[in-house]
Design a protein around this motif. Structure first.
Motif, PDB file in Angstrom:
ATOM      1  N   THR A   1       0.833  -1.201   0.000  1.00  0.00           N
ATOM      2  CA  THR A   1       0.000   0.000   0.000  1.00  0.00           C
ATOM      3  C   THR A   1       0.870   1.254   0.000  1.00  0.00           C
ATOM      4  O   THR A   1       2.104   1.187   0.080  1.00  0.00           O
ATOM      5  CB  THR A   1      -0.911   0.020   1.238  1.00  0.00           C
ATOM      6  OG1 THR A   1      -0.109   0.210   2.408  1.00  0.00           O
ATOM      7  CG2 THR A   1      -1.685  -1.294   1.361  1.00  0.00           C
ATOM      8  N   GLU A   2       0.214   2.415  -0.043  1.00  0.00           N
ATOM      9  CA  GLU A   2       0.941   3.685  -0.048  1.00  0.00           C
ATOM     10  C   GLU A   2       1.703   3.907   1.253  1.00  0.00           C
ATOM     11  O   GLU A   2       2.732   4.580   1.265  1.00  0.00           O
ATOM     12  CB  GLU A   2      -0.040   4.844  -0.284  1.00  0.00           C
ATOM     13  CG  GLU A   2      -0.680   4.820  -1.662  1.00  0.00           C
ATOM     14  CD  GLU A   2      -1.655   5.964  -1.850  1.00  0.00           C
ATOM     15  OE1 GLU A   2      -1.865   6.711  -0.859  1.00  0.00           O
ATOM     16  OE2 GLU A   2      -2.186   6.129  -2.954  1.00  0.00           O
ATOM     17  N   VAL A   3       1.201   3.340   2.344  1.00  0.00           N
ATOM     18  CA  VAL A   3       1.863   3.553   3.640  1.00  0.00           C
ATOM     19  C   VAL A   3       2.943   2.517   3.895  1.00  0.00           C
ATOM     20  O   VAL A   3       3.648   2.584   4.901  1.00  0.00           O
ATOM     21  CB  VAL A   3       0.836   3.525   4.801  1.00  0.00           C
ATOM     22  CG1 VAL A   3      -0.167   4.640   4.639  1.00  0.00           C
ATOM     23  CG2 VAL A   3       0.142   2.166   4.882  1.00  0.00           C
ATOM     24  N   GLY A   4       3.081   1.563   2.994  1.00  0.00           N
ATOM     25  CA  GLY A   4       4.111   0.557   3.162  1.00  0.00           C
ATOM     26  C   GLY A   4       3.541  -0.858   3.048  1.00  0.00           C
ATOM     27  O   GLY A   4       2.465  -1.071   2.481  1.00  0.00           O
ATOM     28  N   ILE A   5       4.262  -1.789   3.603  1.00  0.00           N
ATOM     29  CA  ILE A   5       3.845  -3.191   3.591  1.00  0.00           C
ATOM     30  C   ILE A   5       2.935  -3.433   4.790  1.00  0.00           C
ATOM     31  O   ILE A   5       3.279  -3.119   5.930  1.00  0.00           O
ATOM     32  CB  ILE A   5       5.057  -4.124   3.645  1.00  0.00           C
ATOM     33  CG1 ILE A   5       5.986  -3.854   2.463  1.00  0.00           C
ATOM     34  CG2 ILE A   5       4.612  -5.580   3.653  1.00  0.00           C
ATOM     35  CD1 ILE A   5       5.337  -4.030   1.106  1.00  0.00           C
ATOM     36  N   GLU A   6       1.760  -3.999   4.513  1.00  0.00           N
ATOM     37  CA  GLU A   6       0.798  -4.265   5.580  1.00  0.00           C
ATOM     38  C   GLU A   6       0.408  -5.735   5.584  1.00  0.00           C
ATOM     39  O   GLU A   6       0.364  -6.383   4.525  1.00  0.00           O
ATOM     40  CB  GLU A   6      -0.443  -3.389   5.428  1.00  0.00           C
ATOM     41  CG  GLU A   6      -0.153  -1.902   5.580  1.00  0.00           C
ATOM     42  CD  GLU A   6      -1.418  -1.067   5.534  1.00  0.00           C
ATOM     43  OE1 GLU A   6      -1.435  -0.020   6.181  1.00  0.00           O
ATOM     44  OE2 GLU A   6      -2.383  -1.466   4.859  1.00  0.00           O
ATOM     45  N   LEU A   7       0.125  -6.232   6.761  1.00  0.00           N
ATOM     46  CA  LEU A   7      -0.306  -7.622   6.933  1.00  0.00           C
ATOM     47  C   LEU A   7      -1.752  -7.598   7.385  1.00  0.00           C
ATOM     48  O   LEU A   7      -2.087  -6.959   8.385  1.00  0.00           O
ATOM     49  CB  LEU A   7       0.573  -8.305   7.986  1.00  0.00           C
ATOM     50  CG  LEU A   7       0.679  -9.834   7.949  1.00  0.00           C
ATOM     51  CD1 LEU A   7       1.287 -10.292   6.632  1.00  0.00           C
ATOM     52  CD2 LEU A   7       1.512 -10.323   9.112  1.00  0.00           C
ATOM     53  N   GLN A   8      -2.613  -8.276   6.655  1.00  0.00           N
ATOM     54  CA  GLN A   8      -4.041  -8.269   6.954  1.00  0.00           C
ATOM     55  C   GLN A   8      -4.544  -9.689   7.132  1.00  0.00           C
ATOM     56  O   GLN A   8      -4.335 -10.545   6.265  1.00  0.00           O
ATOM     57  CB  GLN A   8      -4.814  -7.586   5.837  1.00  0.00           C
ATOM     58  CG  GLN A   8      -6.337  -7.623   6.027  1.00  0.00           C
ATOM     59  CD  GLN A   8      -7.064  -6.851   4.955  1.00  0.00           C
ATOM     60  OE1 GLN A   8      -7.097  -5.632   4.968  1.00  0.00           O
ATOM     61  NE2 GLN A   8      -7.643  -7.574   3.995  1.00  0.00           N
ATOM     62  N   ALA A   9      -5.199  -9.941   8.260  1.00  0.00           N
ATOM     63  CA  ALA A   9      -5.781 -11.263   8.496  1.00  0.00           C
ATOM     64  C   ALA A   9      -6.940 -11.481   7.530  1.00  0.00           C
ATOM     65  O   ALA A   9      -7.808 -10.619   7.392  1.00  0.00           O
ATOM     66  CB  ALA A   9      -6.267 -11.362   9.936  1.00  0.00           C
ATOM     67  N   LYS A  10      -6.936 -12.607   6.874  1.00  0.00           N
ATOM     68  CA  LYS A  10      -8.022 -12.924   5.952  1.00  0.00           C
ATOM     69  C   LYS A  10      -9.267 -13.284   6.750  1.00  0.00           C
ATOM     70  O   LYS A  10      -9.221 -14.117   7.660  1.00  0.00           O
ATOM     71  CB  LYS A  10      -7.622 -14.093   5.056  1.00  0.00           C
ATOM     72  CG  LYS A  10      -8.684 -14.445   4.015  1.00  0.00           C
ATOM     73  CD  LYS A  10      -8.229 -15.593   3.126  1.00  0.00           C
ATOM     74  CE  LYS A  10      -9.302 -15.940   2.095  1.00  0.00           C
ATOM     75  NZ  LYS A  10      -8.893 -17.083   1.255  1.00  0.00           N
ATOM     76  N   ASP A  11     -10.359 -12.633   6.424  1.00  0.00           N
ATOM     77  CA  ASP A  11     -11.613 -12.871   7.151  1.00  0.00           C
ATOM     78  C   ASP A  11     -12.010 -14.340   7.077  1.00  0.00           C
ATOM     79  O   ASP A  11     -11.859 -14.997   6.045  1.00  0.00           O
ATOM     80  CB  ASP A  11     -12.735 -12.006   6.564  1.00  0.00           C
ATOM     81  CG  ASP A  11     -12.492 -10.513   6.797  1.00  0.00           C
ATOM     82  OD1 ASP A  11     -11.675 -10.193   7.679  1.00  0.00           O
ATOM     83  OD2 ASP A  11     -13.102  -9.689   6.083  1.00  0.00           O
ATOM     84  N   ASP A  12     -12.489 -14.842   8.201  1.00  0.00           N
ATOM     85  CA  ASP A  12     -13.017 -16.211   8.316  1.00  0.00           C
ATOM     86  C   ASP A  12     -11.953 -17.288   8.119  1.00  0.00           C
ATOM     87  O   ASP A  12     -12.288 -18.457   7.913  1.00  0.00           O
ATOM     88  CB  ASP A  12     -14.159 -16.453   7.312  1.00  0.00           C
ATOM     89  CG  ASP A  12     -15.320 -15.488   7.519  1.00  0.00           C
ATOM     90  OD1 ASP A  12     -15.612 -15.179   8.698  1.00  0.00           O
ATOM     91  OD2 ASP A  12     -15.902 -15.046   6.521  1.00  0.00           O
ATOM     92  N   SER A  13     -10.677 -16.915   8.184  1.00  0.00           N
ATOM     93  CA  SER A  13      -9.632 -17.937   8.040  1.00  0.00           C
ATOM     94  C   SER A  13      -9.194 -18.504   9.392  1.00  0.00           C
ATOM     95  O   SER A  13      -8.520 -19.526   9.444  1.00  0.00           O
ATOM     96  CB  SER A  13      -8.413 -17.356   7.322  1.00  0.00           C
ATOM     97  OG  SER A  13      -7.762 -16.382   8.133  1.00  0.00           O
TER      98      SER A  13
END
Length: 560
Positions: free
Chosen positions: A241-253
């Motif tokens: 993203t524009e703010v850098g590298i982000e880690l996002q938990a995948k919903d329902d995983s």
């Protein structure tokens, strides 16, 4: 352990007292439970209470069994006290469906309050309920498959009277057992997910060689084969993203203790993380083995083991992480390193980089060092870190020398410190001094340790220092080691060094061995090693039992 000897004689007076606490319609069912409970009470404890008190205690548990609904965990604490000689204990009863890890996890919760547990009784009972959950019948747990197996855990702990503390203990037990329920509920799904990930690795395009991907797959299969207790799983997507590298938990995983996902779309920005160069994250394999930031609430205390497996798209670009949390089993810690996938690769790498062949004396010494290292070091250290660690231990060569070997966690969350100390110098006071020095040197927030004292002349202290997030790396390891060396040195060590410096190695060591241990504790407390060296010289130069030598001096501060 169940003991059914003389069980009829034991339970008869207890059953006779049940009508003081239960109605007639409950007596037959409760009588079945009395036998199951008392069979699990240690023989030495059975006579500690009169039949009337056992009846009261068991009747209360039976009422909780009646009250419980399917899927519910009941924690009843502090409603009664039991006398043990001059002491009175508080009672905790935990009623739930039968699952693995119940006793261990509840015991962990109680231990966090620094309470002694005086008695644990854990009967299982088969329960038949109607569609509404109403208790219909009870059967012995070993009798066929009638009904569902339910668990009762009875604790007697140090007396507690503060309502707030009692409530806190109950809440802590409930939280631990809630995690047990989540892990047990999703255990099979987590195993299946791990198997799915393992099967997909060899065919994935990635920056790692095919042999490494196959070995990583073998390691995950090894985990599944009773070497890892799976407690939680979640998949994380890597976003650029524009703010850098982000880690996002995948919903329902999420599964197990990670099944309660955060708010949808929640993200975390990562620093010092380059997903376009996966080998900067883990050079040797597409996974990270470390410890999580969170403590285990299930089975045994300590930080959870973290297994992060990289996920690549069809172009070989890193796009996510399969994250498993759990605990390595006792079987994992008992396996020889060269029988564990990935670990065996690192073990072979150490031998290949050394000047020894595997069947040489030096090669066997290296293998022995690796086999006796803390197993977490073998799992978590990179090939380069393991080589530095093993050769550092090898270079000691059983010398009576203090040595510090440090490994920084891949994510910078803790330092693993192996401190080797001459065994005759190791005691609780020395350990505490070492921990204080390491805590201060690394700016730690929390410290954990284990000790190994075996046939070696060196004792080993393994210290884990947890540091604040984003803390700067500590580089001055040599200075920290020098401080530890000074902290471990005894009065006698300092005296020996002074004698060698003043009189030469041969004479100094001879006098130290012959006379250094002759001084009483009061003398050592009052006299510095420097001053004592003059007394050693005078003693050593006495020519006979009738000889006399005198030393006159103006005493100064002991440390001068």
């Amino acid at each position: 352990m169940t003991d059914t000897s003389n069980i009829d004689e034991l339970v008869a007076p207890i059953i006779a007292c049940l009508d003081q606490h239960l109605g007639a319609s409950d007596l037959d069912r409760a009588s079945v439970y009395v036998r199951e409970f008392m069979a699990h009470v240690p023989s030495a404890e059975r006579g500690r209470l009169p039949a009337s008190r056992w009846a009261e205690l068991i009747a209360r548990q039976y009422q909780q069994l009646k009250k419980r609904t399917r899927g519910q965990t009941l924690v009843n604490i502090g409603s009664s006290e039991l006398s043990d000689g001059d002491h009175r204990h508080t009672v905790i009863d935990v009623i739930s469906g039968d699952k693995p890890f119940l006793v261990d996890s509840a015991t962990m919760a109680i231990s966090e309050f620094n309470l002694s547990i005086h008695l644990v009784v854990h009967p299982l009972i088969k329960v038949q309920r109607d569609a509404g959950g109403f208790l219909m019948a009870l059967f012995p747990a070993a009798k066929g498959n009638e009904g569902q197996t339910e668990s009762v855990i009875h604790f007697q702990i140090d007396r507690q009277s503060d309502p707030g503390r009692l409530a806190a203990i109950a809440q802590r037990i409930e939280r631990n057992l809630a995690d047990v329920s989540l892990a047990v509920r999703d255990w099979r799904a987590m195993m299946d997910k791990a198997s799915e990930v393992a099967e997909s690795l060899p065919s994935q395009k990635s920056p790692y060689p095919e042999a490494v991907m196959a070995e990583t797959s073998a390691f995950i299969h090894w985990m599944i084969d009773d070497h890892f207790t799976f407690l939680g799983y979640r998949y994380y997507e890597i976003l650029r993203t524009e703010v850098g590298i982000e880690l996002q938990a995948k919903d329902d995983s999420g599964l197990g203790i990670l099944g309660l996902d955060g708010p949808p779309g929640s993200r975390r920005t990562l620093s010092n993380f380059d997903p376009d160069h996966p080998k900067s994250i883990s050079e040797s394999a597409p996974l990270v083995l470390t410890k999580a930031n969170s403590l285990s609430n299930v089975h045994r205390s300590g930080y959870l083991d973290y297994v992060g497996i990289m996920a690549f798209d069809q172009a070989g670009v890193l796009v996510g992480e399969h994250r498993f949390l759990g605990l390595y089993t006792s079987a994992a810690y008992n396996r020889r390193p060269w029988n564990i996938p990935l670990v065996r690769t690192n073990v072979n790498s150490v031998i290949e980089r050394s000047i020894f062949t595997q069947d040489s004396h030096g090669g066997k010494a290296l293998l022995h060092i690796m086999e006796t290292l803390p197993r977490d070091e073998l799992f978590q250290a990179s090939p380069d870190e393991l080589y530095e660690l093993v050769t550092g231990v090898f270079d000691l060569q059983e010398r009576q020398k203090t040595r510090l070997l440090v490994r920084r966690d891949a994510y910078g969350r803790f330092y693993s410190c192996l401190v080797y100390i001459p065994r005759d110098r190791f005691n609780t006071e020395t350990r505490q001094r070492i921990q204080e020095i390491l805590m201060q040197a690394f700016g730690g927030e929390r410290i954990d340790y284990t000790v190994q004292i075996a046939e070696s002349i060196l004792a080993r202290l393994h210290v884990i220092v947890r540091v604040p997030a984003n803390a700067e790396p500590v580089e001055n390891i040599d200075a920290i080691e020098a401080e530890l060396v000074e902290a471990v040195r005894s009065w006698h060590d300092r005296l020996k060094d002074i004698l060698v410096t003043k009189y030469g190695e041969e004479t100094g060591l001879s006098w130290s061995d012959r006379l250094g241990g002759a001084f009483p504790a009061a003398y050592i407390e009052d006299v510095s090693p420097w001053v004592a060296a003059f007394d050693v010289e005078n003693l050593a130069r006495l020519e006979s039992a009738d000889s006399l030598r005198m030393s006159l001096y103006r005493p100064r501060d002991k440390e001068s």
